[in-house]
Scaffold this active site. Structure first.
Site, PDB file in Angstrom:
ATOM      1  N   TYR A  51       0.799  -1.356  -0.058  1.00  0.00           N
ATOM      2  CA  TYR A  51      -0.186   0.155  -0.172  1.00  0.00           C
ATOM      3  C   TYR A  51       0.900   1.123  -0.083  1.00  0.00           C
ATOM      4  O   TYR A  51       0.556   2.115  -0.434  1.00  0.00           O
ATOM      5  CB  TYR A  51      -0.955   0.016   1.409  1.00  0.00           C
ATOM      6  CG  TYR A  51      -1.849   1.131   1.393  1.00  0.00           C
ATOM      7  CD1 TYR A  51      -3.201   1.394   0.562  1.00  0.00           C
ATOM      8  CD2 TYR A  51      -1.308   1.727   2.639  1.00  0.00           C
ATOM      9  CE1 TYR A  51      -3.589   2.842   0.808  1.00  0.00           C
ATOM     10  CE2 TYR A  51      -1.797   2.646   2.071  1.00  0.00           C
ATOM     11  CZ  TYR A  51      -2.945   3.421   1.741  1.00  0.00           C
ATOM     12  OH  TYR A  51      -4.072   4.919   2.497  1.00  0.00           O
TER      13      TYR A  51
HETATM   14  N1  LIG Z   1      -7.974   4.231   5.693  1.00  0.00           N
HETATM   15  C1  LIG Z   1      -7.281   4.927   6.287  1.00  0.00           C
HETATM   16  O1  LIG Z   1      -6.891   5.217   7.167  1.00  0.00           O
HETATM   17  C2  LIG Z   1      -5.977   5.646   5.243  1.00  0.00           C
HETATM   18  C3  LIG Z   1      -5.185   6.841   5.656  1.00  0.00           C
HETATM   19  C4  LIG Z   1      -4.584   7.523   4.235  1.00  0.00           C
HETATM   20  C5  LIG Z   1      -4.965   7.481   3.582  1.00  0.00           C
HETATM   21  N2  LIG Z   1      -6.147   6.997   3.084  1.00  0.00           N
HETATM   22  C6  LIG Z   1      -6.326   7.123   1.963  1.00  0.00           C
HETATM   23  O2  LIG Z   1      -7.485   8.142   1.244  1.00  0.00           O
HETATM   24  C7  LIG Z   1      -8.665   7.906   0.467  1.00  0.00           C
HETATM   25  C8  LIG Z   1     -10.036   7.578   0.705  1.00  0.00           C
HETATM   26  O3  LIG Z   1      -9.715   7.110   2.278  1.00  0.00           O
HETATM   27  P1  LIG Z   1     -11.621   6.397   2.028  1.00  0.00           P
HETATM   28  O4  LIG Z   1     -11.756   5.978   3.551  1.00  0.00           O
HETATM   29  O5  LIG Z   1     -12.391   7.755   1.530  1.00  0.00           O
HETATM   30  O6  LIG Z   1     -11.592   5.087   0.824  1.00  0.00           O
HETATM   31  P2  LIG Z   1     -12.703   4.599   0.101  1.00  0.00           P
HETATM   32  O7  LIG Z   1     -14.096   4.955   1.961  1.00  0.00           O
HETATM   33  O8  LIG Z   1     -12.126   2.981   0.926  1.00  0.00           O
HETATM   34  O9  LIG Z   1     -12.892   4.873  -0.891  1.00  0.00           O
HETATM   35  C9  LIG Z   1     -12.450   4.595  -1.869  1.00  0.00           C
HETATM   36  C10 LIG Z   1     -12.898   5.225  -2.934  1.00  0.00           C
HETATM   37  O10 LIG Z   1     -12.477   4.878  -3.939  1.00  0.00           O
HETATM   38  C11 LIG Z   1     -13.563   4.401  -5.297  1.00  0.00           C
HETATM   39  N3  LIG Z   1     -12.845   3.133  -6.062  1.00  0.00           N
HETATM   40  C12 LIG Z   1     -11.673   1.879  -6.067  1.00  0.00           C
HETATM   41  N4  LIG Z   1     -12.020   1.549  -7.038  1.00  0.00           N
HETATM   42  C13 LIG Z   1     -12.155   2.297  -8.118  1.00  0.00           C
HETATM   43  C14 LIG Z   1     -12.137   2.452  -9.261  1.00  0.00           C
HETATM   44  N5  LIG Z   1     -11.567   1.265  -9.968  1.00  0.00           N
HETATM   45  N6  LIG Z   1     -12.273   2.919 -10.481  1.00  0.00           N
HETATM   46  C15 LIG Z   1     -13.311   3.974  -9.341  1.00  0.00           C
HETATM   47  N7  LIG Z   1     -13.681   4.516  -8.367  1.00  0.00           N
HETATM   48  C16 LIG Z   1     -12.867   3.474  -7.361  1.00  0.00           C
HETATM   49  C17 LIG Z   1     -14.237   3.103  -4.841  1.00  0.00           C
HETATM   50  O11 LIG Z   1     -15.461   2.966  -5.089  1.00  0.00           O
HETATM   51  P3  LIG Z   1     -16.539   2.624  -4.982  1.00  0.00           P
HETATM   52  O12 LIG Z   1     -17.318   2.940  -3.845  1.00  0.00           O
HETATM   53  O13 LIG Z   1     -17.348   2.153  -5.386  1.00  0.00           O
HETATM   54  O14 LIG Z   1     -16.109   1.068  -4.279  1.00  0.00           O
HETATM   55  C18 LIG Z   1     -14.413   4.089  -2.971  1.00  0.00           C
HETATM   56  O15 LIG Z   1     -15.224   5.400  -3.257  1.00  0.00           O
HETATM   57  C19 LIG Z   1      -7.822   6.216  -0.121  1.00  0.00           C
HETATM   58  O16 LIG Z   1      -6.976   7.050  -1.241  1.00  0.00           O
HETATM   59  C20 LIG Z   1      -6.871   6.438   0.759  1.00  0.00           C
HETATM   60  O17 LIG Z   1      -5.162   5.403   0.472  1.00  0.00           O
HETATM   61  C21 LIG Z   1      -7.102   6.242   4.243  1.00  0.00           C
END
Ligand SMILES: NC(=O)c1ccc[n+]([C@@H]2O[C@H](COP(=O)([O-])OP(=O)(O)OC[C@H]3O[C@@H](n4cnc5c(N)ncnc54)[C@H](OP(=O)(O)O)[C@@H]3O)[C@@H](O)[C@H]2O)c1
Length: 217
Positions: free
Chosen positions: A125
């Protein structure tokens, strides 16, 4: 400003779409499932169907900025992280360059500065995030790289801690990350900055302004 939100149906993306609309912008809500369109429209977004695993060039047409907050998710293996977290971001950078869209903001992750020190589980990741960040930073676009800590669903309070390196780990609410992204788009002094963000005590626009001044030193 017309802003493409890649990952608009995600937990940050939904908050960002609503906040952009409330701030008077026109969020273009990229979704990969047509059935999500009504939900995104209710948040104030203009739904646009595009899959980051496929062709995304049309998504960038007629926007002023791109915010990438998509991700394959914690349950995915290294392959989807390369395809979506890295490859999706890179495709959008290429599309933005091809169509003259200058402003590009990416949600990266705290730890992407040093993937080698990540746990074995987190390394693919962090490597994908780092590769995407490096591509964005080398793009020649007007970029900003935002690296949040562990995301929570707590309500935001408009206060954060930001720095190139905060020197500690921690958590940050998705709501405040969305507010940071809106504030980044409003402040061109954030162009060329890479910074970490955690929950904290500082007013968001003021914290970004201070960061920009430090970046100039
Ligand atoms: N979790 C953590 O603690 C953490 C920490 C730091 C940074 N981040 C980063 O923060 C960002 C947002 O996090 P979040 O919690 O909002 O994530 P999330 O709720 O999992 O949202 C990710 C989005 O990406 C979309 N996606 C995935 N595959 C796709 C594709 N092939 N085409 C178009 N869209 C696609 C998903 O679509 P669907 O709704 O259709 O599934 C979802 O809407 C991510 O980049 C994550 O890596 C996360």
């Amino acid at each position: 400003m017309r802003v493409l939100v890649a990952g608009s149906h995600g937990k940050i993306g939904r908050r960002l779409t609503r906040r952009l609309a409330e701030a008077g912008h026109e969020p273009v809500a990229m979704i990969r499932d047509e059935e999500q369109a009504d939900e995104m429209a209710a948040l104030g977004g203009h739904p646009l169907v595009a899959d980051l695993a496929g062709d995304v060039a049309h998504a960038v047409a007629a926007v002023d900025a791109v915010v990438f907050t998509a991700g394959a998710g914690p349950g995915s293996g290294p392959g989807p992280k390369q395809t979506i977290d890295r490859g999706g971001a890179e495709k959008l950078v290429d599309a933005a360059k091809a169509q003259g869209v200058r402003r590009f903001v990416i949600v990266s992750s705290m730890g992407a500065d040093d993937p080698a020190s990540a746990s074995e589980q987190m390394r693919p990741y962090q490597e994908a995030k780092r590769q995407a960040d490096d591509y964005v930073a080398a793009s020649g676009l007007d970029w900003t790289i935002v690296r949040p800590g562990g995301l929570t669903d707590e309500p935001g309070d408009g206060r954060v801690a930001v720095a190139g390196s905060l020197g500690r780990g921690g958590k940050v609410s998705r709501d405040d990350v969305a507010a940071v992204l809106v504030a980044v788009l409003a402040d061109d002094r954030t162009i060329g900055l890479t910074f970490e963000v955690l929950d904290g005590d500082d007013d968001i626009p003021a914290a970004l302004a201070a960061l920009a001044v430090e970046g100039d030193r």
